[in-house]
Design an enzyme around this catalytic site. Sequence first.
Site, PDB file in Angstrom:
ATOM      1  N   ARG A 236     -31.493  49.294 -24.498  1.00  0.00           N
ATOM      2  CA  ARG A 236     -30.270  49.319 -25.311  1.00  0.00           C
ATOM      3  C   ARG A 236     -29.377  48.145 -24.931  1.00  0.00           C
ATOM      4  NH1 ARG A 236     -27.220  49.943 -21.484  1.00  0.00           N
ATOM      5  NH2 ARG A 236     -25.402  49.688 -22.784  1.00  0.00           N
ATOM      6  N   GLY A 237     -28.218  48.053 -25.617  1.00  0.00           N
ATOM      7  CA  GLY A 237     -27.283  46.961 -25.363  1.00  0.00           C
ATOM      8  C   GLY A 237     -27.687  45.754 -26.199  1.00  0.00           C
ATOM      9  N   ALA A 238     -26.705  45.131 -26.832  1.00  0.00           N
ATOM     10  CA  ALA A 238     -27.000  44.142 -27.881  1.00  0.00           C
ATOM     11  C   ALA A 238     -27.956  43.019 -27.452  1.00  0.00           C
ATOM     12  CB  ALA A 238     -25.687  43.582 -28.418  1.00  0.00           C
TER      13      ALA A 238
ATOM     14  N   ARG B  93     -32.236  50.215 -35.105  1.00  0.00           N
ATOM     15  CA  ARG B  93     -30.809  50.549 -34.961  1.00  0.00           C
ATOM     16  C   ARG B  93     -30.038  49.538 -35.813  1.00  0.00           C
ATOM     17  NH1 ARG B  93     -28.537  51.359 -29.056  1.00  0.00           N
ATOM     18  NH2 ARG B  93     -26.981  52.577 -30.165  1.00  0.00           N
TER      19      ARG B  93
ATOM     20  N   GLN C 252     -22.949  55.891 -20.847  1.00  0.00           N
ATOM     21  CA  GLN C 252     -23.478  54.610 -20.372  1.00  0.00           C
ATOM     22  C   GLN C 252     -22.627  54.033 -19.234  1.00  0.00           C
ATOM     23  OE1 GLN C 252     -23.271  55.497 -23.574  1.00  0.00           O
ATOM     24  NE2 GLN C 252     -24.739  54.451 -24.885  1.00  0.00           N
TER      25      GLN C 252
ATOM     26  N   ASP D 175     -21.382  44.428 -30.046  1.00  0.00           N
ATOM     27  CA  ASP D 175     -22.673  44.592 -30.725  1.00  0.00           C
ATOM     28  C   ASP D 175     -22.763  43.719 -31.967  1.00  0.00           C
ATOM     29  OD1 ASP D 175     -22.346  47.214 -29.097  1.00  0.00           O
ATOM     30  OD2 ASP D 175     -24.470  47.007 -29.598  1.00  0.00           O
TER      31      ASP D 175
ATOM     32  N   ASN E 298     -18.146  47.484 -31.160  1.00  0.00           N
ATOM     33  CA  ASN E 298     -18.661  47.780 -29.809  1.00  0.00           C
ATOM     34  C   ASN E 298     -18.683  49.298 -29.638  1.00  0.00           C
ATOM     35  OD1 ASN E 298     -19.599  46.747 -27.230  1.00  0.00           O
ATOM     36  ND2 ASN E 298     -17.761  47.659 -26.368  1.00  0.00           N
ATOM     37  N   LYS E 299     -19.188  49.746 -28.514  1.00  0.00           N
ATOM     38  CA  LYS E 299     -19.344  51.175 -28.245  1.00  0.00           C
ATOM     39  C   LYS E 299     -18.080  51.941 -28.622  1.00  0.00           C
ATOM     40  CE  LYS E 299     -22.175  52.991 -27.138  1.00  0.00           C
ATOM     41  NZ  LYS E 299     -23.056  53.666 -28.123  1.00  0.00           N
TER      42      LYS E 299
HETATM   43  C1  MRU Z   1     -23.511  43.218 -23.945  1.00  0.00           C
HETATM   44  S1  MRU Z   1     -23.644  44.764 -24.275  1.00  0.00           S
HETATM   45  C2  MRU Z   1     -22.437  45.048 -25.544  1.00  0.00           C
HETATM   46  C3  MRU Z   1     -22.735  46.274 -26.245  1.00  0.00           C
HETATM   47  O1  MRU Z   1     -24.081  46.262 -26.667  1.00  0.00           O
HETATM   48  C4  MRU Z   1     -22.451  47.510 -25.394  1.00  0.00           C
HETATM   49  O2  MRU Z   1     -21.110  47.506 -25.032  1.00  0.00           O
HETATM   50  C5  MRU Z   1     -22.750  48.688 -26.234  1.00  0.00           C
HETATM   51  O3  MRU Z   1     -21.938  49.119 -27.008  1.00  0.00           O
HETATM   52  C6  MRU Z   1     -24.113  49.244 -26.133  1.00  0.00           C
HETATM   53  O4  MRU Z   1     -24.278  50.392 -26.927  1.00  0.00           O
HETATM   54  P1  MRU Z   1     -25.616  51.222 -26.802  1.00  0.00           P
HETATM   55  O5  MRU Z   1     -25.450  52.307 -27.835  1.00  0.00           O
HETATM   56  O6  MRU Z   1     -25.687  51.745 -25.416  1.00  0.00           O
HETATM   57  O7  MRU Z   1     -26.753  50.287 -27.138  1.00  0.00           O
END
Ligand code: MRU
Length: 381
Positions: free
Chosen positions: A64-66, A98, A212, A253, A263-264
């Site tokens: 996960r994470g962008a 996603r 997270q 993201d 973002n999250k």
């Molecule tokens: C560099 S990571 C930035 C975002 O991807 C991070 O903050 C985030 O929101 C991740 O969400 P996730 O749902 O855990 O994939």
Amino acid sequence: MADHDAHSTVGAEPPTLPSLRWEEPPEGPVLVLLDQTRLPVEEVELVCTDVPALVGAIQRLAVRGAPLLGIAGAYGVALAARRGFDVEEAAGQLAGARPTAVNLGYGVRQAAGAYAAAREKGLGEEGAAQAALDAARALHRADALASAAMARHGLALLDELLPGGSHRVLTHCNTGALVSGGEGTAFAVALAAHRQGRLRRLWVDETRPLLQGARLTAYEAARHSMAYTLLTDNAAGSLFAAGEVDAVLIGADRIAADGSVANKVGSYPLAVLAKYHHVPFVVVAPLTTVDPATPDGAAIEVEMRSGLEVTEFTGGLPAAGAEGGGGHAVAPLGTQAYNPAFDVTPPELVTALVTEEGVVSPVTGTALAELCARSPRTAMS
Ligand SMILES: CSC[C@@H](O)[C@@H](O)C(=O)COP(=O)(O)O
């Protein structure tokens, strides 16, 4: 609040987190992921031999994470090509796994484009598969370099915004080595401050509903012996009111052409709090997260996830699916839940955007367009 004080300003550096790697055992190529759903309890690897397995891992947030989603997507295309699956179909499945993080589609396109270009040149299946793998590896390396540059620019910005040099930084979700080919985005800036002895405290939002922050950011902060404190997301307001936050650092993201930041979920309320309390709200993201094709925040597709992640407590692990989560019920059976995975912060609430190319402040569409035009990255073409 759970508290953790640094053992020393900077201790011995832990080994780099292997969030993802490509391997070629005799049985055929595989993509090995550190299963993030098992952290912090155990470090377990997940071996993907095909695209459906990788798509499943993406959807249940094992990876996960962008930025890491982009890298995983690119390797996924290479995996399909090397194992003789239909590359176009695999690319479609991966890119659609996603919807919000623009990096996923970008990574998939990079590898699928390299594959298609090689086929056009008449390289044959093997050569084209190698081209896709080379593209994935290049993206992986580029993200590590971008991460180091963002840490440099971000630390310089913190020092400029907060003269005095002892920073108390609040962060949300997880943005460290677990989401990157390097040390991450926002977390990498905090880590750079820590290494310079300039991070007084990292405030870690637990990041409901999948935790997270608690499971992953606290895990990474502990590995680096950073001084960190975990808080529930709804405790952030009183923390700001007490004057305990000097800056907010988050990742992204997707950043739309007008500077709106997805973002999250929970990032937008932090931006509002930061504005009210005159605290800098800084977004740290590579240029692969900027999407000129998305005009504004309203055009960003926000992923909606199963309500079971809210109505059942699963210790932060994603619920199994609509048919039943298997966690502890925390709401009456049948309760409907609103569970967006992300929210969108308008650019006027963002003090600065840090990318590998430098700092944009204030964040305007014009400034973003100029940054993108200067960038050598193909993401902007
Ligand atoms: C560099 S990571 C930035 C975002 O991807 C991070 O903050 C985030 O929101 C991740 O969400 P996730 O749902 O855990 O994939």
